[in-house]
Design a protein around this motif. Structure first.
Motif, PDB file in Angstrom:
ATOM      1  N   LEU A  67       0.724  -1.050  -0.003  1.00  0.00           N
ATOM      2  CA  LEU A  67       0.044  -0.095   0.031  1.00  0.00           C
ATOM      3  C   LEU A  67       0.805   1.138  -0.080  1.00  0.00           C
ATOM      4  CD1 LEU A  67      -2.741  -1.052   2.674  1.00  0.00           C
ATOM      5  CD2 LEU A  67      -3.384  -0.302   0.204  1.00  0.00           C
ATOM      6  N   THR A  68       1.947   1.189   0.870  1.00  0.00           N
ATOM      7  CA  THR A  68       2.637   2.468   1.095  1.00  0.00           C
ATOM      8  C   THR A  68       3.424   2.554  -0.337  1.00  0.00           C
ATOM      9  OG1 THR A  68       2.764   2.274   3.423  1.00  0.00           O
ATOM     10  CG2 THR A  68       4.454   3.419   2.418  1.00  0.00           C
ATOM     11  N   ALA A  69       4.049   1.464  -0.705  1.00  0.00           N
ATOM     12  CA  ALA A  69       4.808   1.618  -2.077  1.00  0.00           C
ATOM     13  C   ALA A  69       3.978   2.124  -3.136  1.00  0.00           C
ATOM     14  CB  ALA A  69       5.355   0.154  -2.510  1.00  0.00           C
ATOM     15  N   ARG A  70       2.645   1.654  -3.312  1.00  0.00           N
ATOM     16  CA  ARG A  70       1.916   2.386  -4.436  1.00  0.00           C
ATOM     17  C   ARG A  70       1.389   3.581  -4.264  1.00  0.00           C
ATOM     18  NH1 ARG A  70      -2.356  -1.100  -7.719  1.00  0.00           N
ATOM     19  NH2 ARG A  70      -3.766   0.242  -8.877  1.00  0.00           N
ATOM     20  N   PHE A  71       0.929   3.974  -3.236  1.00  0.00           N
ATOM     21  CA  PHE A  71       0.281   5.116  -2.569  1.00  0.00           C
ATOM     22  C   PHE A  71       0.793   6.147  -1.784  1.00  0.00           C
ATOM     23  CE2 PHE A  71      -2.968   1.776  -2.867  1.00  0.00           C
ATOM     24  CZ  PHE A  71      -3.795   2.074  -4.294  1.00  0.00           C
ATOM     25  N   GLY A  72       2.040   5.699  -1.298  1.00  0.00           N
ATOM     26  CA  GLY A  72       2.738   6.844  -0.785  1.00  0.00           C
ATOM     27  C   GLY A  72       2.110   7.382   0.505  1.00  0.00           C
ATOM     28  N   ALA A  73       1.990   8.736   0.677  1.00  0.00           N
ATOM     29  CA  ALA A  73       1.539   9.328   1.645  1.00  0.00           C
ATOM     30  C   ALA A  73      -0.117   9.686   1.623  1.00  0.00           C
ATOM     31  CB  ALA A  73       1.898  10.972   1.824  1.00  0.00           C
ATOM     32  N   ARG A  74      -0.454   9.141   0.535  1.00  0.00           N
ATOM     33  CA  ARG A  74      -2.124   9.044   0.447  1.00  0.00           C
ATOM     34  C   ARG A  74      -2.695   8.309   1.456  1.00  0.00           C
ATOM     35  NH1 ARG A  74      -3.370   7.568  -5.397  1.00  0.00           N
ATOM     36  NH2 ARG A  74      -5.462   8.017  -4.963  1.00  0.00           N
ATOM     37  N   VAL A  75      -1.999   6.972   1.915  1.00  0.00           N
ATOM     38  CA  VAL A  75      -2.822   6.187   2.988  1.00  0.00           C
ATOM     39  C   VAL A  75      -1.921   6.189   3.999  1.00  0.00           C
ATOM     40  CG1 VAL A  75      -3.360   4.932   0.860  1.00  0.00           C
ATOM     41  CG2 VAL A  75      -1.610   4.214   1.833  1.00  0.00           C
ATOM     42  N   ARG A  76      -2.486   5.688   5.248  1.00  0.00           N
ATOM     43  CA  ARG A  76      -1.936   5.251   6.600  1.00  0.00           C
ATOM     44  C   ARG A  76      -2.507   3.929   6.925  1.00  0.00           C
ATOM     45  NH1 ARG A  76      -4.066   6.295  11.674  1.00  0.00           N
ATOM     46  NH2 ARG A  76      -5.859   7.768  10.880  1.00  0.00           N
ATOM     47  N   PRO A  77      -1.833   2.889   6.545  1.00  0.00           N
ATOM     48  CA  PRO A  77      -1.927   1.529   6.929  1.00  0.00           C
ATOM     49  C   PRO A  77      -2.038   1.354   8.560  1.00  0.00           C
ATOM     50  CG  PRO A  77      -0.346   1.429   5.499  1.00  0.00           C
ATOM     51  CD  PRO A  77      -0.503   2.910   5.811  1.00  0.00           C
ATOM     52  N   VAL A  78      -3.174   0.599   8.994  1.00  0.00           N
ATOM     53  CA  VAL A  78      -3.184   0.573  10.303  1.00  0.00           C
ATOM     54  C   VAL A  78      -3.497  -0.936  10.682  1.00  0.00           C
ATOM     55  CG1 VAL A  78      -4.798   0.882  12.519  1.00  0.00           C
ATOM     56  CG2 VAL A  78      -4.299   2.638  10.801  1.00  0.00           C
ATOM     57  N   LEU A  79      -2.525  -1.729  11.047  1.00  0.00           N
ATOM     58  CA  LEU A  79      -2.556  -2.921  11.318  1.00  0.00           C
ATOM     59  C   LEU A  79      -3.206  -3.421  12.572  1.00  0.00           C
ATOM     60  CD1 LEU A  79      -0.448  -2.772   9.141  1.00  0.00           C
ATOM     61  CD2 LEU A  79       0.698  -4.613  10.081  1.00  0.00           C
ATOM     62  N   SER A  80      -4.189  -4.476  12.201  1.00  0.00           N
ATOM     63  CA  SER A  80      -4.851  -5.101  13.242  1.00  0.00           C
ATOM     64  C   SER A  80      -5.225  -6.635  12.965  1.00  0.00           C
ATOM     65  CB  SER A  80      -6.154  -4.445  13.782  1.00  0.00           C
ATOM     66  OG  SER A  80      -6.871  -4.930  14.884  1.00  0.00           O
ATOM     67  N   PRO A  81      -4.501  -7.543  13.133  1.00  0.00           N
ATOM     68  CA  PRO A  81      -4.805  -8.908  12.527  1.00  0.00           C
ATOM     69  C   PRO A  81      -6.026  -9.525  13.285  1.00  0.00           C
ATOM     70  CG  PRO A  81      -2.283  -8.775  12.932  1.00  0.00           C
ATOM     71  CD  PRO A  81      -3.054  -7.528  13.646  1.00  0.00           C
ATOM     72  N   LEU A  82      -6.883 -10.050  12.562  1.00  0.00           N
ATOM     73  CA  LEU A  82      -7.918 -10.777  13.141  1.00  0.00           C
ATOM     74  C   LEU A  82      -7.932 -12.020  13.346  1.00  0.00           C
ATOM     75  CD1 LEU A  82     -11.132  -8.775  11.297  1.00  0.00           C
ATOM     76  CD2 LEU A  82     -10.538  -8.882  13.685  1.00  0.00           C
ATOM     77  N   LEU A  83      -6.653 -12.725  12.626  1.00  0.00           N
ATOM     78  CA  LEU A  83      -6.355 -14.197  12.628  1.00  0.00           C
ATOM     79  C   LEU A  83      -4.923 -14.212  13.044  1.00  0.00           C
ATOM     80  CD1 LEU A  83      -8.305 -15.353   9.706  1.00  0.00           C
ATOM     81  CD2 LEU A  83      -9.072 -15.835  11.967  1.00  0.00           C
ATOM     82  N   ALA A  84      -4.472 -15.227  13.778  1.00  0.00           N
ATOM     83  CA  ALA A  84      -3.008 -15.590  13.853  1.00  0.00           C
ATOM     84  C   ALA A  84      -3.181 -17.016  13.501  1.00  0.00           C
ATOM     85  CB  ALA A  84      -2.702 -15.387  15.356  1.00  0.00           C
ATOM     86  N   PRO A  85      -2.161 -17.382  12.521  1.00  0.00           N
ATOM     87  CA  PRO A  85      -1.958 -18.729  12.241  1.00  0.00           C
ATOM     88  C   PRO A  85      -1.053 -19.623  13.250  1.00  0.00           C
ATOM     89  CG  PRO A  85      -0.687 -17.450  11.277  1.00  0.00           C
ATOM     90  CD  PRO A  85      -1.257 -16.499  11.949  1.00  0.00           C
ATOM     91  N   ARG A  86      -1.615 -20.836  13.534  1.00  0.00           N
ATOM     92  CA  ARG A  86      -0.618 -21.630  14.333  1.00  0.00           C
ATOM     93  C   ARG A  86      -0.737 -22.992  13.665  1.00  0.00           C
ATOM     94  NH1 ARG A  86      -1.928 -25.407  18.150  1.00  0.00           N
ATOM     95  NH2 ARG A  86      -4.212 -24.663  18.373  1.00  0.00           N
ATOM     96  N   ASP A  87       0.624 -23.518  13.304  1.00  0.00           N
ATOM     97  CA  ASP A  87       1.094 -24.812  12.746  1.00  0.00           C
ATOM     98  C   ASP A  87       0.549 -25.645  13.391  1.00  0.00           C
ATOM     99  OD1 ASP A  87       1.872 -23.027  10.733  1.00  0.00           O
ATOM    100  OD2 ASP A  87       4.054 -23.447  11.099  1.00  0.00           O
ATOM    101  N   LEU A  88       0.240 -26.933  12.942  1.00  0.00           N
ATOM    102  CA  LEU A  88      -0.117 -28.300  13.449  1.00  0.00           C
ATOM    103  C   LEU A  88       0.855 -29.423  12.928  1.00  0.00           C
ATOM    104  CD1 LEU A  88      -4.072 -28.086  12.999  1.00  0.00           C
ATOM    105  CD2 LEU A  88      -2.640 -27.309  15.108  1.00  0.00           C
TER     106      LEU A  88
END
Length: 241
Positions: free
Chosen positions: A24-45
């Motif tokens: 997102l930042t590479a394509r849109f630069g300062a036009r966007v502000r990513p806010v990360l909030s994962p709704l899933l966390a993977p766990r290997d079995l």
């Protein structure tokens, strides 16, 4: 006067979310502000593999490839993959990967057009949007499956909750039906943000149910580049700050 950055709420699992935020930042630069909030966390079995000699494995996510690394010595080298990113991960893990460049239907059609000389082992997570095993068997191929990872739900992070409680326009890219359902369930009761949704597919959009939104666009192709295009479609339609 400086242009205000549009907040983009990224709910993908952490590694994929960080990669998408960088894109997102590479394509849109300062036009966007990513806010990360994962709704899933993977766990290997660590499952027991079904007995048998397999000619190929099937991956529908890079996370499945990651989980399969520990058992790679017991797996065939040929790997059919749903899309480019998954195929890249499989190649990096030592598989001879083939990409269907599409979705589950495209994957099954690609395998049907060039079936491996033997049984197929589908390595997947607990939750899937499409039953690949049934589809493969329905076209006459011998196939088994093994669950190699689980995606555990996560609560929205404080910065995401604060964002959603403000009366601002927020773009939300959603990559899977399950994430769409989790996002809808996780929204705070005092949500005031105007939601602009970029859905990877129609099935993802359906996962939102009757969630109110200011705008909705569906990606033209089920991959990250098309999701960037969908975000741009929403960006250019945002009302002025």
């Amino acid at each position: 006067m400086a242009t205000q950055s549009a907040p983009i709420l990224v709910t993908r699992p952490l590694a994929e979310g960080q990669a998408f935020a960088q894109a997102l930042t590479a394509r849109f630069g300062a036009r966007v502000r990513p806010v990360l909030s994962p709704l899933l966390a993977p766990r290997d079995l660590t499952p027991l593999l079904p007995e048998g000699d397999y000619a190929a494995v099937v991956f529908t996510s890079a996370q499945a490839v990651h989980a399969a690394r520990a058992m790679a010595a017991r797996l065939p080298k040929l790997a059919w993959c749903v899309g480019r990113k998954t195929a890249e991960a499989a190649t990096a893990a030592g598989f001879q990967s083939r990409s269907a460049e599409g979705d589950a239907e495209a994957l099954v059609m690609a395998i049907a057009a060039a079936p491996p000389p033997g049984s197929i082992l589908y390595l997947r997570g607990v939750d899937t949007a499409s039953n690949i095993l049934v589809k493969l068997r329905n076209i006459g191929l011998q196939a088994e499956e093994t669950i190699v990872y689980i995606q555990e739900p996560q609560a929205l992070m404080p910065q995401a909750l604060a964002l959603l409680q403000d009366p601002v326009d927020v773009i939300v890219p959603l990559f899977s039906p399950r994430t769409a359902q989790l996002f809808r369930a996780a929204l705070p009761g005092e949500t005031r943000a105007r939601l602009h949704i970029a859905a990877m597919s129609g099935n993802v959009a359906e996962g939102l149910g009757d969630l109110p939104h200011a705008a909705l666009t569906i990606a033209s192709h089920p991959d990250a580049p098309a999701m960037l295009d969908a975000v741009e479609t929403l960006l250019v339609r945002l009302p002025p700050p």
